[in-house]
Write a protein that holds these residues in place. Structure first.
Motif, PDB file in Angstrom:
ATOM      1  N   GLU A  72       0.724  -1.274  -0.122  1.00  0.00           N
ATOM      2  CA  GLU A  72      -0.024   0.130  -0.118  1.00  0.00           C
ATOM      3  C   GLU A  72       0.949   1.266   0.115  1.00  0.00           C
ATOM      4  O   GLU A  72       0.627   2.259  -0.936  1.00  0.00           O
ATOM      5  CB  GLU A  72      -0.801   0.248   1.278  1.00  0.00           C
ATOM      6  CG  GLU A  72      -2.202  -0.644   1.030  1.00  0.00           C
ATOM      7  CD  GLU A  72      -3.025  -1.217   2.259  1.00  0.00           C
ATOM      8  OE1 GLU A  72      -2.421  -0.811   3.223  1.00  0.00           O
ATOM      9  OE2 GLU A  72      -4.102  -1.960   1.882  1.00  0.00           O
ATOM     10  N   GLU A 117       2.429   1.657  -3.181  1.00  0.00           N
ATOM     11  CA  GLU A 117       1.426   2.172  -4.611  1.00  0.00           C
ATOM     12  C   GLU A 117       1.333   3.612  -4.295  1.00  0.00           C
ATOM     13  O   GLU A 117       1.227   4.434  -5.096  1.00  0.00           O
ATOM     14  CB  GLU A 117       0.179   1.343  -4.202  1.00  0.00           C
ATOM     15  CG  GLU A 117       0.397  -0.002  -5.032  1.00  0.00           C
ATOM     16  CD  GLU A 117      -1.089  -0.780  -4.806  1.00  0.00           C
ATOM     17  OE1 GLU A 117      -1.947  -0.572  -4.228  1.00  0.00           O
ATOM     18  OE2 GLU A 117      -1.148  -1.537  -5.898  1.00  0.00           O
ATOM     19  N   GLU A 118       1.247   4.108  -3.014  1.00  0.00           N
ATOM     20  CA  GLU A 118       0.753   5.478  -2.833  1.00  0.00           C
ATOM     21  C   GLU A 118       2.101   6.340  -3.401  1.00  0.00           C
ATOM     22  O   GLU A 118       1.911   7.254  -3.876  1.00  0.00           O
ATOM     23  CB  GLU A 118       0.852   5.598  -1.234  1.00  0.00           C
ATOM     24  CG  GLU A 118       0.301   6.929  -0.827  1.00  0.00           C
ATOM     25  CD  GLU A 118       0.307   7.180   0.840  1.00  0.00           C
ATOM     26  OE1 GLU A 118       0.482   8.333   1.321  1.00  0.00           O
ATOM     27  OE2 GLU A 118       0.221   6.146   1.413  1.00  0.00           O
ATOM     28  N   ASN A 144       2.625   5.912  -6.936  1.00  0.00           N
ATOM     29  CA  ASN A 144       1.438   6.373  -7.653  1.00  0.00           C
ATOM     30  C   ASN A 144       0.950   5.489  -8.883  1.00  0.00           C
ATOM     31  O   ASN A 144       0.818   5.877  -9.864  1.00  0.00           O
ATOM     32  CB  ASN A 144       1.576   7.726  -8.116  1.00  0.00           C
ATOM     33  CG  ASN A 144       0.168   8.337  -8.302  1.00  0.00           C
ATOM     34  OD1 ASN A 144      -0.849   7.678  -7.822  1.00  0.00           O
ATOM     35  ND2 ASN A 144       0.150   9.584  -8.964  1.00  0.00           N
ATOM     36  N   LYS A 145       1.274   4.129  -8.942  1.00  0.00           N
ATOM     37  CA  LYS A 145       0.995   3.176  -9.617  1.00  0.00           C
ATOM     38  C   LYS A 145       0.729   1.976  -9.063  1.00  0.00           C
ATOM     39  O   LYS A 145       1.050   1.618  -7.823  1.00  0.00           O
ATOM     40  CB  LYS A 145       1.886   3.162 -10.642  1.00  0.00           C
ATOM     41  CG  LYS A 145       3.228   2.457 -10.254  1.00  0.00           C
ATOM     42  CD  LYS A 145       4.034   1.887 -11.536  1.00  0.00           C
ATOM     43  CE  LYS A 145       5.194   1.048 -10.982  1.00  0.00           C
ATOM     44  NZ  LYS A 145       6.227   0.951 -12.134  1.00  0.00           N
ATOM     45  N   LYS A 146      -0.328   0.868  -9.858  1.00  0.00           N
ATOM     46  CA  LYS A 146      -0.480  -0.248  -9.045  1.00  0.00           C
ATOM     47  C   LYS A 146       0.499  -1.422  -9.107  1.00  0.00           C
ATOM     48  O   LYS A 146       1.526  -1.546 -10.154  1.00  0.00           O
ATOM     49  CB  LYS A 146      -1.573  -0.836 -10.105  1.00  0.00           C
ATOM     50  CG  LYS A 146      -3.070  -0.382  -9.652  1.00  0.00           C
ATOM     51  CD  LYS A 146      -3.848  -1.262  -8.670  1.00  0.00           C
ATOM     52  CE  LYS A 146      -5.050  -0.444  -8.247  1.00  0.00           C
ATOM     53  NZ  LYS A 146      -5.406  -0.719  -6.989  1.00  0.00           N
ATOM     54  N   VAL A 147       0.699  -1.948  -8.152  1.00  0.00           N
ATOM     55  CA  VAL A 147       1.926  -3.238  -7.924  1.00  0.00           C
ATOM     56  C   VAL A 147       1.123  -4.361  -7.646  1.00  0.00           C
ATOM     57  O   VAL A 147       0.148  -4.207  -6.768  1.00  0.00           O
ATOM     58  CB  VAL A 147       2.899  -2.584  -7.015  1.00  0.00           C
ATOM     59  CG1 VAL A 147       3.976  -3.678  -6.778  1.00  0.00           C
ATOM     60  CG2 VAL A 147       3.584  -1.370  -7.393  1.00  0.00           C
TER      61      VAL A 147
END
Lengths: 109, 892
Positions: free
Chosen positions: A31, A34-35, A38-41
């Motif tokens: 989390e 990702e923050e 700034n992208k989906k992992v």
């Protein structure tokens, strides 16, 4: 096998572990990452990197207690080792020393 | 409400993921899932599954080695240990099982070797799949025949104008030959001698040990021999260039040595190959001389129908033009007329590899052929044997299930899954099978020499071939799995509760066991009945009145070696005290290759409809009395009547073809000399007598028409009728005479009744094979029955005790116990007898002279089966009935 190399993604994970020392576990790392990025992992990538840096001896892990969360499954917490810290330090020094050599280049704002 | 991640994905993850990672990964996944679920359940599920899939990579997958090393090996070791203990604890059943299986496997092993040998016949030759033999298919005067030898000129024609021909070789049979080195004085008889083309070596892919392949057989009067023949005569080293004297007449030069020929090839036992140019007729243009077995090799990719078409055209293009030129009486019209009346003559081809199993024995064949029917019969017997033994194992194992149900109960209670229990029982099956295999290989090695005699082969167990072991071990594994499967699946179904409480649980077992016993006995009774029929038929044909006396007749071979003095020799022998008659002729009333001769009655020469084709034997004046053949009318040849040199004696079949009665036919004149260009000088025979039909062919055939004339053509055999039962003295006297008149020639004789028995070798072999395997199958079936009876007596011990206490007699109890099994045996008998009748009736159709099967055979077969099973069962039943009831009732 004393492989002290550290990939970019692995370095990020190691930094995360160091930042949240002893509180870091899979979902938390995911989390935060990702923050910041700034992208989906994908969680599997996180686990993969964790397993690798653990095998290299940069982090160590321990199970937490059983709680009602996660259907009773224990969390696995990661903590940075002395070696891990040293590798991070060396990496940081290396980068800053090289960074300092960059002349003051103006890109013509 | 509790939310659940997708079950299937989770199950998959748990299946592949390493144990030490699973908790962490699962936990994280579930936590993420739960968080995302609040946003969108569907998306969360999808994302969960997707993540699981992403874990499916080497770093997270369980290592395979770990699976094998830890648990499975340990389990397997445990299976083995428990199996071994179980087998040891019940030595009686283990011995029954192992022994039964071993017997079945021995039989199957021997049969498989036999089948392998038969099925690979002639396949070792180079390009065997492209080699064909040309046959002649012929029907004339209502009699169809096939010949494995064809006209001489065909070879030349095919070489010249058949485009797909790669190679061709021609043989010529020449029978046995007396042979010696030029300077030696003792002749040796070589039985298998044949004339061959130079192309022989390249055709079949032979390499010469000594000599040159290309020139070895090209000169006239040269010969090639096999290694063992060369070693017999002079040793291998100085073989080349040796001069050999054949039949005390012609000198041949040894120009090459080849290896001995394989036992499973058509050339088996052939030892001497003479160059075909040594024979006077090798380049004769005559198409009516069917003496040359001809083999051809087609080019790669040539088609067989094309070959058959070509061969079919040979008659019109070459044979007929030659025939019309040679026989002035023959015209296109008469040929057409012949064909219209159903006669024919065609060339056709058969693949080399089909000859041994699919072709009957033809005139021109090199060796006796096998029969595909024997292959089928033996395959069935082999499968039956293994099946019987396997059924025994299933029967005994399930019968003992009662004893094992506690074990199964405990295993299940302790958490064993069904597959583990199945594994346990399968392991036991495989273990017993492998024990049996060891025993079977030992038994097979011991039985091999006897089996070779039985099968007429010289096989060995191919221990040095890996493929043999691979097949044997593989087959045993399969057999073990098969035998173990039924008990395994049955017993693993047991309920642990019942097992531990000690209740009876035979899940469907009893019915299946009965069925298996019925099958076993059906097979056994089938074999018993078949054996009886085969032996009765054999007795019948051997004991049947042949129409002549074959007993006490001594046959001397190769009497032509005596040369000019043959008449003196005959008279000298006649003078011996215990000799009744002697006769000189090459024609014996035993089955052999014969060819018919065409006769026309006087006044009807060249009328196709009145021609008769019958055997013609050249005999002497003493032939009929020596064999004691009965005359129906007329008289025997008379030495004092000069006209009798043109007399003929016919048999009953022959006069039937002429359409005359025995009295009418006397004095009739017939001729075989119709090719004589001068019709006035045509030689006619006058019928002077008619003999009763006598059997000179096997009982498979009807008695052919026959004519006897006076003549000494190729007279090479002498029959000596003795009138005493002690022959040795007379034989010594004859030997002494032989030594005087034919010094250095082998003295070779046999008794005619022995040679007659040779003829039925195939039937005798079938009989012996049947009796051997019948015994084996009955033995196996009895082992099974014995085991079942023992088990049954044990299980019903209490019942028997109570019955005895209540006053039942020993006889009543024995009957009660035995009758259960007898019922099954009787059902087996009822099923198998019609099948046996059907099969044996078909077998008997091959014989022109055959027995009626009759009910007696079946009654006997049934009686044998019942008797054997009573003997087997009653021992156990009696033991149980005689035991003291206190013992069985006290134990609780």
């Amino acid at each position: 096998m004393s492989d002290h190399s550290l990939g970019e993604f692995e370095e990020l994970i190691l930094l995360m572990v160091a930042a949240h020392n002893r509180q870091a576990y899979g979902v938390l790392i995911l989390e935060n990452l990702e923050e910041k990025l700034n992208k989906k992992v994908n969680i599997s990538a996180v686990h993969m990197a964790l397993k690798r840096i653990e095998a290299k001896g940069f982090v160590e892990s321990s199970y937490g207690g059983i709680t009602n969360e996660r259907g009773g499954r224990r969390k696995k917490y990661y903590a940075i080792t002395a070696l891990g810290k040293k590798v991070l330090d060396r990496q940081y020094e290396l980068r800053t020393s090289i960074y300092k050599q960059i002349p003051n280049i103006s890109f013509g704002q | 409400m509790k939310i659940q991640p997708p079950k299937r994905s989770l199950k998959f993850l748990r299946w592949f993921c390493r144990e030490d990672f699973i908790e962490e990964i699962e936990g994280d996944l579930v936590e993420l899932f739960e968080k995302r679920y609040e946003w969108s359940p569907a998306k969360a599920k999808r994302s969960f599954t997707w993540s699981v899939l992403k874990y499916f990579r080497p770093a997270f997958i369980k290592s395979f080695q770990k699976i094998n090393n830890s648990n499975t090996t340990a389990m397997f070791k445990n299976y083995l240990k428990v199996s071994w203990r179980n087998l040891k604890r019940q030595p009686f059943f283990t011995a029954l099982n192992t022994f039964g299986l071993a017997i079945g496997m021995t039989g199957a092993l021997l049969i498989s070797l036999f089948l392998y040998d038969e099925l690979t016949y002639d396949k070792m030759f180079a390009d065997a799949d492209r080699i064909y033999r040309v046959n002649i298919d012929n029907k004339i005067a209502g009699e169809a025949n096939k010949y494995a030898a064809v006209s001489g000129p065909l070879a030349e024609i095919m070489r010249r104008d058949y485009p797909h021909l790669e190679n061709l070789t021609r043989f010529k049979h020449t029978g046995s030959r007396l042979i010696r080195q030029l300077e030696a004085d003792q002749n040796v008889k070589e039985d298998n001698v044949v004339g061959a083309d130079p192309a022989f070596f390249s055709m079949f892919g032979f390499d010469l040990i000594l000599g040159d392949k290309n020139s070895a057989l090209s000169e006239a009067k040269s010969l090639v021999m096999t290694r063992s023949a060369a070693e017999k005569h002079f040793g291998l080293n100085d073989a080349l260039g040796q001069q050999m004297l054949l039949d005390n007449d012609e000198v041949f030069l040894v120009t090459g040595i080849i290896e001995d020929l394989p036992d499973n090839s058509f050339l088996k036992d052939y030892s001497l190959f003479l160059s075909i140019t040594s024979f006077a007729d090798h380049d004769s243009p005559a198409w009516n001389n069917w003496n040359f077995p001809t083999f051809i090799k087609l080019k790669d990719g040539a088609s067989v129908p094309d070959l058959q078409d070509y061969l079919a055209s040979v008659k019109d293009r070459y044979l007929l033009p030659w025939a019309m030129k040679s026989f002035p009486g023959l015209t296109m019209e008469s040929v057409k007329e012949q064909e219209a009346s159903g006669n024919y003559m065609v060339f056709d081809a058969i693949p080399l590899t089909d000859i041994h199993l699919y072709s009957p024995n033809l005139s021109g064949d090199f060796n006796l052929n096998g029969d595909i029917q024997d292959v089928y019969i033996l395959s069935f017997i082999g499968i039956f044997l293994v099946l019987l033994a396997s059924v025994n194992f299933m029967n005994l194992s399930t019968a003992r299930s009662l004893k094992r149900s506690k074990e199964v109960g405990i295993r299940k209670t302790l958490g064993s899954v069904r597959s583990a229990i199945i594994g346990q029982f399968l392991t036991e099956g495989i273990l017993v099978t492998f024990l049996s295999l060891v025993l079977a290989i030992g038994l097979a090695s011991l039985a091999m020499p006897y089996f070779n005699v039985l099968a007429g082969k010289s096989m060995t167990l191919p221990f040095d071939r890996p493929s043999f072991w691979l097949i044997v071990l593989g087959a045993s594994l399969l057999l073990g799995l098969f035998s173990g499967s039924y008990p395994a699946f049955l017993m693993s179904k047991f309920s642990p509760l019942k097992g531990l409480r000690g209740g009876e649980q035979t899940v469907g077992g009893a019915k299946t066991r009965s069925l298996l016993v019925i099958i076993q006995f059906a097979v056994s009774v089938f074999l018993i009945a078949s054996t009886l029929v085969v032996f009765r038929q054999l007795n019948f044909i051997q004991g049947k009145d042949l129409g002549f006396q074959k007993d006490q007749i001594l046959v001397l071979n190769d009497v032509s070696a005596v040369g000019e003095q043959i008449e003196t020799f005959k008279q000298e022998i006649d003078r011996l005290a215990k000799v009744e008659h002697t006769s000189l002729s090459s024609y014996l009333p035993t089955p052999s290759d014969r060819s018919g001769v065409t006769y026309f009655p006087e006044g009807e020469v060249f009328q196709a409809s009145s021609a008769i084709i019958i055997d013609q034997w050249h005999v002497d004046f003493d032939y009929v009395p020596t064999l004691n053949i009965n005359l129906v009318s007329g008289r025997n040849f008379d030495r004092d009547l000069t006209t009798d040199s043109l007399g003929v004696i016919l048999n009953e079949s022959a006069i039937k073809m002429l359409g005359k009665t025995p009295e009418e036919v006397l004095g009739m004149r017939i001729t075989d000399d119709f090719r004589n260009p001068d019709e006035a000088k045509m030689k006619f025979y006058t019928v002077i007598g008619v003999v009763k039909n006598f059997h000179f062919e096997t009982m498979r055939n009807n008695i052919d028409a026959l004519s006897l004339i006076i003549g000494r053509r190729e007279a090479n055999l002498m029959m000596i009728k003795l009138n005493a039962s002690d022959f040795s003295e007379t034989i010594d006297q004859i030997d002494a005479l032989w030594g005087e008149l034919a010094p250095g020639q082998p003295f070779d004789y046999y008794f005619m009744d022995d040679s007659f028995n040779e003829v039925y070798k195939a039937e005798q072999r079938l009989g012996s094979i049947f009796i051997t395997f019948t015994t084996l199958s009955i033995f196996i079936a009895c082992l099974g029955l014995f085991g079942l009876a023992a088990f049954n007596a044990e299980r019903r011990a209490k019942e028997i005790g109570i019955r005895k206490v209540l006053g039942a007699t020993v006889t009543q109890i024995t009957l009660r116990l035995s009758s259960d099994f007898l019922k099954l045996v009787v059902i087996g008998i009822i099923i198998s007898l019609p099948l046996a009748w059907f099969a044996m009736d078909r077998w008997l159709q091959d014989f022109s002279y055959r027995i009626e099967i009759g009910w007696l055979v079946f009654a006997m077969a049934a009686a044998v089966a019942v008797l054997i099973s009573i003997l087997t069962v009653s021992h156990q039943s009696m033991k149980a009935a005689l035991s003291n009831p206190i013992k069985s009732l006290r134990s609780e």
